[in-house]
Motif scaffolding. Structure first.
Motif, PDB file in Angstrom:
ATOM      1  N   ASP A 216       0.825  -1.218   0.000  1.00 30.92           N
ATOM      2  CA  ASP A 216       0.000   0.000   0.000  1.00 30.92           C
ATOM      3  C   ASP A 216       0.853   1.261   0.000  1.00 30.92           C
ATOM      4  N   VAL A 262      -2.071  -4.112  -3.945  1.00 30.36           N
ATOM      5  CA  VAL A 262      -2.468  -3.316  -2.792  1.00 30.36           C
ATOM      6  C   VAL A 262      -3.742  -3.911  -2.207  1.00 30.36           C
ATOM      7  N   SER A 263      -4.070  -3.539  -0.968  1.00 27.90           N
ATOM      8  CA  SER A 263      -5.294  -4.039  -0.345  1.00 27.90           C
ATOM      9  C   SER A 263      -6.503  -3.343  -0.961  1.00 27.90           C
ATOM     10  N   PHE A 266      -7.454  -0.043   0.842  1.00 28.72           N
ATOM     11  CA  PHE A 266      -6.579   1.069   0.462  1.00 28.72           C
ATOM     12  C   PHE A 266      -6.945   1.585  -0.933  1.00 28.72           C
ATOM     13  N   GLN A 267      -7.215   0.656  -1.872  1.00 28.42           N
ATOM     14  CA  GLN A 267      -7.499   1.080  -3.238  1.00 28.42           C
ATOM     15  C   GLN A 267      -8.818   1.858  -3.321  1.00 28.42           C
TER      16      GLN A 267
END
Length: 847
Positions: A216, A262-263, A266-267
């Motif tokens: 992230d 990325v998680s 987070f996205q």
């Protein structure tokens, strides 16, 4: 859910609307009984695939339209079609029913054969998928390319391309004699919205891309987001070399962000930040689709290199027993400069039981000549009664399969093969998988291996040693002519008394050069019994000029070399080049690289080097395809990509890395070969050698053809005595053996084999014998007569209708090939046809 049903395609304005609670059951209930036309009658009456076999059926049977309508009171025309209610796939060839069922297990569907099923020898069927939600027909059509990509083999779709056309209807299933139906047991419903619009497609593997902890905070991710934030409302944004509007760029940028693993939380937060102007109201949905788009992608952890490889290099002259501390049941890596005594360490200085395995038999043979230890080259799997054993990788696999080797230290020499060389890659992959199963004590050794590039095999300990040696120079020679001619000219200017080792990985041209110049030895895979090869292994010395393919590439101790020359007819990796130049342990020889000039625009560094996307997508396709259908891929080297064991398919995990690593090496090679980490440097002044002025070298091309002809003739003679010549001529051996097994004597076979194409004709005739067709053709065609391609087509087509096993092709020239199986024919250049010279008789055939 609703769809339309019309009496037939010509009356689709008089449709009726049917509401469906259980779509598949209702469609199955629409099946109509056989109307008196049987499969057998279709074959006899029409016989070939280019005839309209179903005209009678289509004129009388109901039609199914997979749409709802905007206004039920109006006609079923294009403007009145509203939403697609279910997906109908039409499949006419390139995919069998068995294959489709095996490859598609994720979603609910109903499959049924159509009226032309097996008429022309291929499966023809229709598949009906319920969909999660009705979709506007225009929206569905925009996803057509992605749907075709999803239902494909080897990059080519097997769907009829007209399956998704606005207004198209499909004949209701007809229960003919050979009718077949199948329904999946899963309850998962296909979501058409998961397929990308436009030219891009989604590979659905059943789950979203998984996140990697720590990604992230990647600066590359924030850079991608900033591209969108900084763009003006009507600006064009370039994403992955594609120019997109700002609206489309939002989706494709999130695809690139998802690739960084990325998680999802987070996205989504990042997407809201990018949507600062509130122009988009589907942020969460866009992120979800972008992450589904990346289902098949598994980014390698190369961006976060593992810390267990950070070992401080120790400078040594020769390795000693206490330099490498072996722990039982652990995996060890030893990287040390070539010539520092890795082999001596494990075979002479370690007081323990050792199995020393190498990729080339020549390495094993040389160690056997210089040491008193058991040698195993075959694959019997019988464990010798010795504490020190040398063997090939193949032999080690057999030992692992049949013995418990827990008491031994298993040594894999020249371990860099897993990254820098495609030779025996399938063996390396199978070997590593076996070593991972149990807690064997393993030591992998190499002078040029970079462990951070191998993600599938973790080492517990890494010992890294470097010899203090002066930098060696490599002179690069660029030729304006062909490489073989340039090599001949270069060798002619070397001292007659010098000892030269040449790497030229083209055996046929190497043999041609041997004829053009005197006092040259060629060492290849065929040289096992040659005195010169045995002497090189026994004495470790090169005398005169020796051209080798891959046999002396690495692992062979040599001395007394004055010049080492690599002819780069292929792009050699850094590891290969270093290993070959290090055959001269004393570093007293001169090193040369002969290559063709390269242009700046040919230099590149592929993105695939950073990811495992290729590996995972290929394995998914192969695994879904199934063991018995792999040949349909048409891949010449499919055995290098996958391994089959007990009916299961295993991916050769090393192969994609080999492709990626080689791609990076090619980029470095084309940019000039920077070898600082190996203590090599390139000479600043690059010479040019031109072969255009050497008239004598024109013979080389002709000599190469002569060598090929001689090899073919020798292969035939060997085959006549039931012996194989080499792997390149296995097909000749098989065809000659086939003729001998069918009653031909040696003289007959030799006469046939003089014309290489004749062997293929006789093979086809013997393996594809069809007595019904044979009798019909001998009855219809007359020796001495001339037939045009059209004449031959008409006669053979008529014969084939009574022989369903044969598929008749549309191209008339195909029929001349069929004639060639049964007659000796003579083509006439002035007319498109052939004259029948004589009957081609085959032993044991009933004419």
């Amino acid at each position: 859910m609703q769809f339309q049903l019309a009496p037939n395609v010509f009356e689709k304005t008089t449709y009726t609307t049917t509401f469906v609670t259980d779509l598949i059951e209702d469609i199955k209930s629409l099946k109509i009984p056989n109307q008196g036309i049987t499969h057998e009658e279709l074959v006899i009456s029409y016989g070939s695939q280019f005839c309209d076999l179903t005209k009678q059926i289509k004129q009388s049977n109901p039609y199914l339209f997979p749409y709802s309508v905007k206004d039920p009171s109006k006609k079923l025309v294009a403007d009145n079609i509203d939403k697609l209610q279910f997906l109908v796939l039409d499949i006419d060839d390139s995919c069998t029913i068995e294959q489709f069922i095996k490859c598609n297990t994720d979603y609910k569907y109903y499959l049924h054969t159509t009226s032309t099923h097996r008429v022309a020898g291929v499966d023809k069927f229709r598949v009906i998928f319920p969909i999660a939600e009705p979709m506007d027909i225009a929206d569905a059509i925009s996803r057509k390319t992605a749907i075709q990509d999803y239902f494909s083999f080897g990059g080519e779709t097997y769907l009829d391309t007209s399956f998704l056309i606005k207004g198209r209807g499909f004949v209701v299933p007809v229960e003919l004699e050979h009718f077949f139906e199948y329904e999946t047991q899963t309850s998962n419903i296909l979501d058409l919205s998961s397929f990308a619009k436009g030219a891009s497609s989604v590979k659905s593997t059943g789950k979203k891309v998984d996140a990697i902890e720590g990604m992230d905070d990647s600066p590359e991710v924030m850079k991608l987001a900033q591209v969108y934030i900084d763009a003006c409302e009507n600006s064009v944004i370039t994403v992955n070399n594609r120019k997109c509007s700002r609206n489309d760029a939002f989706f494709f940028l999130h695809v690139e962000i998802a690739k960084h693993r990325v998680s999802e939380e987070f996205q989504i937060a990042l997407a809201h930040k990018m949507n600062w102007d509130q122009k988009r109201n589907t942020v969460e949905k866009t992120v979800d689709e972008a992450r589904k788009y990346c289902r098949g992608i598994d980014i390698s952890a190369l961006k976060k290199k593992s810390t267990n490889y950070k070992v401080e290099t120790k400078k040594v002259t020769y390795l000693q027993a206490d330099d490498v501390q072996i722990k039982d049941g652990k995996k060890h890596l030893l990287t040390a400069t070539t010539g520092t005594g890795k082999t001596t360490l494990v075979l002479d200085k370690m007081d323990r039981k050792v199995i020393f395995a190498a990729p080339l038999n020549s390495i094993v043979e040389q160690q056997a000549l210089s040491r008193d230890c058991a040698t195993l080259i075959g694959c019997s799997g019988v464990l010798p009664a010795s504490d020190k054993i040398t063997c090939s990788y193949n032999a080690l696999i057999a030992l692992l399969d049949k013995n418990d080797l827990s008491d031994y230290l298993i040594v894999l020499d020249e371990f860099h093969r897993v990254l820098s060389d495609g030779f025996r890659l399938d063996v390396m992959s199978g070997l590593i998988e076996r070593l991972k199963v149990k807690s064997y004590t393993v030591l992998c050794m190499s002078g040029t291996f970079d462990p951070t590039h191998l993600d599938c095999f973790k080492f517990d300990y890494h010992f890294d040693f470097k010899a203090d040696r002066p930098t060696r120079e490599i002179t690069v020679l660029e030729t304006t002519g062909t490489l073989d001619n340039a090599l001949v000219r270069f060798l002619k200017h070397l001292s007659p008394s010098s000892n030269n080792l040449v790497l030229f990985d083209d055996k046929k041209k190497a043999l041609a050069i041997q004829k053009a110049l005197s006092n040259i030895e060629v060492i290849s895979s065929d040289s096992k019994e040659d005195d010169c090869h045995k002497q090189i292994l026994a004495l470790g010395e090169i005398k005169g000029t020796v051209i080798t393919t891959q046999v002396l590439l690495e692992g062979i101790n040599l001395k007394g070399i004055d010049n080492i020359i690599i002819v780069a007819n292929k792009y050699w990796s850094e590891e290969q080049i270093v290993q070959f130049y290090e055959r001269d342990r004393g570093r007293s020889s001169k090193c040369y690289l002969v290559k063709k000039p390269t242009k700046d625009f040919e230099s590149y560094i592929p993105d695939a080097y950073k990811e495992k996307e290729y590996q995972n997508q290929f394995y998914d396709e192969v695994n879904n395809l199934g063991v018995d259908k792999l040949k349909l891929l048409g891949a010449r080297d499919v055995e290098k990509l996958i391994r089959i064991d007990g009916g299961q398919v295993y991916m050769n995990l090393l192969y994609p890395y080999h492709k990626q690593k080689s791609a990076m090496d090619i980029a470095n090679f084309r940019k000039g070969l920077t070898f600082e980490k190996y203590d090599y440097s390139l000479t600043a002044d690059v010479e040019s050698i031109s072969s255009l002025t050497v008239a004598a070298l024109d013979k080389v091309k002709n000599l190469s053809q002569e060598v090929m002809s001689q090899s073919y003739a020798q292969a035939v003679e060997k085959a006549l005595n039931r012996e194989r010549y080499d792997e390149d001529h296995d097909s000749v051996f098989n065809m000659v053996t086939l003729l001998l097994d069918n009653g031909f004597d040696k003289e007959e076979v030799r006469k046939i084999a003089l014309k290489r194409n004749e062997l293929t004709v006789y093979k086809d005739r013997l393996l594809s014998a069809d007595q019904t067709l044979e009798k019909a053709i001998y009855k219809q065609f007359v020796v001495g007569e001339f037939y045009t391609a059209i004449d031959a087509k008409a006669i053979i087509t008529k014969a084939v209708t009574n022989s369903p096993q044969i598929t008749v092709r549309v191209n008339p020239n195909h029929y001349l090939k069929i004639l060639n199986r049964y007659f000796h024919i003579k083509r006439k250049p002035t007319k498109k046809g052939v004259g029948i010279v004589s009957i081609r008789e085959v032993h044991n055939a009933q004419i």
